[in-house]
Enzyme design. Sequence first.
Site, PDB file in Angstrom:
ATOM      1  N   GLY A 153       0.796  -1.202  -0.013  1.00  0.00           N
ATOM      2  CA  GLY A 153      -0.110   0.100  -0.041  1.00  0.00           C
ATOM      3  C   GLY A 153       0.996   1.206  -0.009  1.00  0.00           C
ATOM      4  O   GLY A 153       2.114   1.289  -0.038  1.00  0.00           O
ATOM      5  N   PHE A 154       0.308   2.436  -0.159  1.00  0.00           N
ATOM      6  CA  PHE A 154       0.813   3.726  -0.055  1.00  0.00           C
ATOM      7  C   PHE A 154       1.622   3.828   1.310  1.00  0.00           C
ATOM      8  O   PHE A 154       3.061   3.913   0.977  1.00  0.00           O
ATOM      9  CB  PHE A 154      -0.197   4.734   0.068  1.00  0.00           C
ATOM     10  N   THR A 193      -6.313  -3.505  -2.191  1.00  0.00           N
ATOM     11  CA  THR A 193      -6.080  -2.280  -2.645  1.00  0.00           C
ATOM     12  C   THR A 193      -4.635  -1.753  -2.421  1.00  0.00           C
ATOM     13  O   THR A 193      -4.139  -0.874  -3.203  1.00  0.00           O
ATOM     14  CB  THR A 193      -6.651  -1.136  -1.486  1.00  0.00           C
ATOM     15  N   LYS A 236     -13.102  -7.128   8.897  1.00  0.00           N
ATOM     16  CA  LYS A 236     -12.224  -8.285   9.332  1.00  0.00           C
ATOM     17  C   LYS A 236     -10.637  -7.955   9.501  1.00  0.00           C
ATOM     18  O   LYS A 236     -10.288  -8.210  10.281  1.00  0.00           O
ATOM     19  CB  LYS A 236     -12.388  -9.315   8.178  1.00  0.00           C
ATOM     20  N   LYS A 259       3.142 -11.826  19.644  1.00  0.00           N
ATOM     21  CA  LYS A 259       3.154 -12.516  20.891  1.00  0.00           C
ATOM     22  C   LYS A 259       3.732 -13.734  20.959  1.00  0.00           C
ATOM     23  O   LYS A 259       4.696 -14.085  21.694  1.00  0.00           O
ATOM     24  CB  LYS A 259       1.706 -12.955  21.615  1.00  0.00           C
ATOM     25  N   TYR A 294     -14.823   1.383   9.144  1.00  0.00           N
ATOM     26  CA  TYR A 294     -13.658   1.470   9.402  1.00  0.00           C
ATOM     27  C   TYR A 294     -13.311   2.359  10.570  1.00  0.00           C
ATOM     28  O   TYR A 294     -12.422   1.620  11.511  1.00  0.00           O
ATOM     29  CB  TYR A 294     -13.123   2.791   8.478  1.00  0.00           C
ATOM     30  N   TYR A 315      -4.041  -7.146  24.828  1.00  0.00           N
ATOM     31  CA  TYR A 315      -2.954  -7.861  24.748  1.00  0.00           C
ATOM     32  C   TYR A 315      -1.660  -7.408  25.454  1.00  0.00           C
ATOM     33  O   TYR A 315      -0.964  -7.947  26.161  1.00  0.00           O
ATOM     34  CB  TYR A 315      -2.331  -7.856  23.291  1.00  0.00           C
TER      35      TYR A 315
END
Length: 314
Positions: A10-11, A35, A91, A105, A145, A159
């Site tokens: 990506g960018f 994308t 997702k 982890k 988003y 976490y």
Amino acid sequence: MRVLITGAAGFLGSHLADRFVQEGHTVVGMDNLITGNMDNIAHLMGHKRFSFIKQDVSNYIYVPGALDAVLHFASPASPNDYLEHPIPTLKVGSLGTHNTLGLAKDKGARYLLASTSEVYGDPQVNPQPETYWGHVNPIGPRGVYDEAKRFSEALVLAYQRSHQMETRIVRIFNTYGPRMRLNDGRVVPNFIHQALLGQPLTVYGDGSQTRSFQYYTDLVEGIYRLLLSAENLPVNIGNPNEMSILEFAQAVVEIAGSKSDIVFVKPQDERIADDPKVRRPDITKARTLLGWEPRVSLRDGLAETIEFFRSRIH
Ligand code: UDP
């Protein structure tokens, strides 16, 4: 270090890969190319410290060998893209964040999440400090988003607290530069494309909504410093130079030396539903903790970006 970068084609992912390779680290890039574009990393293919795995991080991921850091940058990131891919967007922010955290982890690696100014939604506080909780419509078109990124921040902190992991969260504000897709629908490629073709620049609404644009080199520097810092909580990285979209259109026309007109349009689709009316980062935290602030002016950054798009169009 040996680092995994998701969204590496990506960018932003590809510019980060460049930076880590330049610093002498070894980079494993991962992307499912919905994308992303292999052209962005073509120059890295064959480099002895770069390798690429085509994989969707929303499914179980396997990476052989040791990893010192995992940087999770995979996600559609333009409103057009996440409207077109709403479920993959949810997702990758949820399952993809879970899988990459699990991997980090397992490897004992430091983890850095690419979060976003969209976690602040249509903010009622301007500028936005990291302590602001935001104003988000969970069921609007941007919700896929915004909520995915809000969930991913919560998961990263869980976490970190449950497994004492080293985690970092960067909240990225509007960023532009070479390697953005000409047709990704965001305001920077749209306006530059239109200005270069002599077509009218399409300002959505009345153009009074504001954004603050940073050049990608400033962002990459901020992310690099954040990864090496000791800060577990989110840090805004953006340029506080806030302007209206109408002013931005005027700047693009002038810097491109274009004769284009500026028109006001109301897109037919949902693109401008919940469009944030203001956006500007409070960067006190980045200044104080990382000694970071943006260096590149809009004029210089736009000039380089316009040259990139000019070469693509021709
Ligand atoms: N915008 C515009 N014309 C365009 C594309 C976008 O006026 O051709 C506006 C959009 O409504 C928003 C701002 O520009 O107010 C920034 O949009 P972008 O899609 O780049 O990203 P956002 O900051 O909304 O995530």
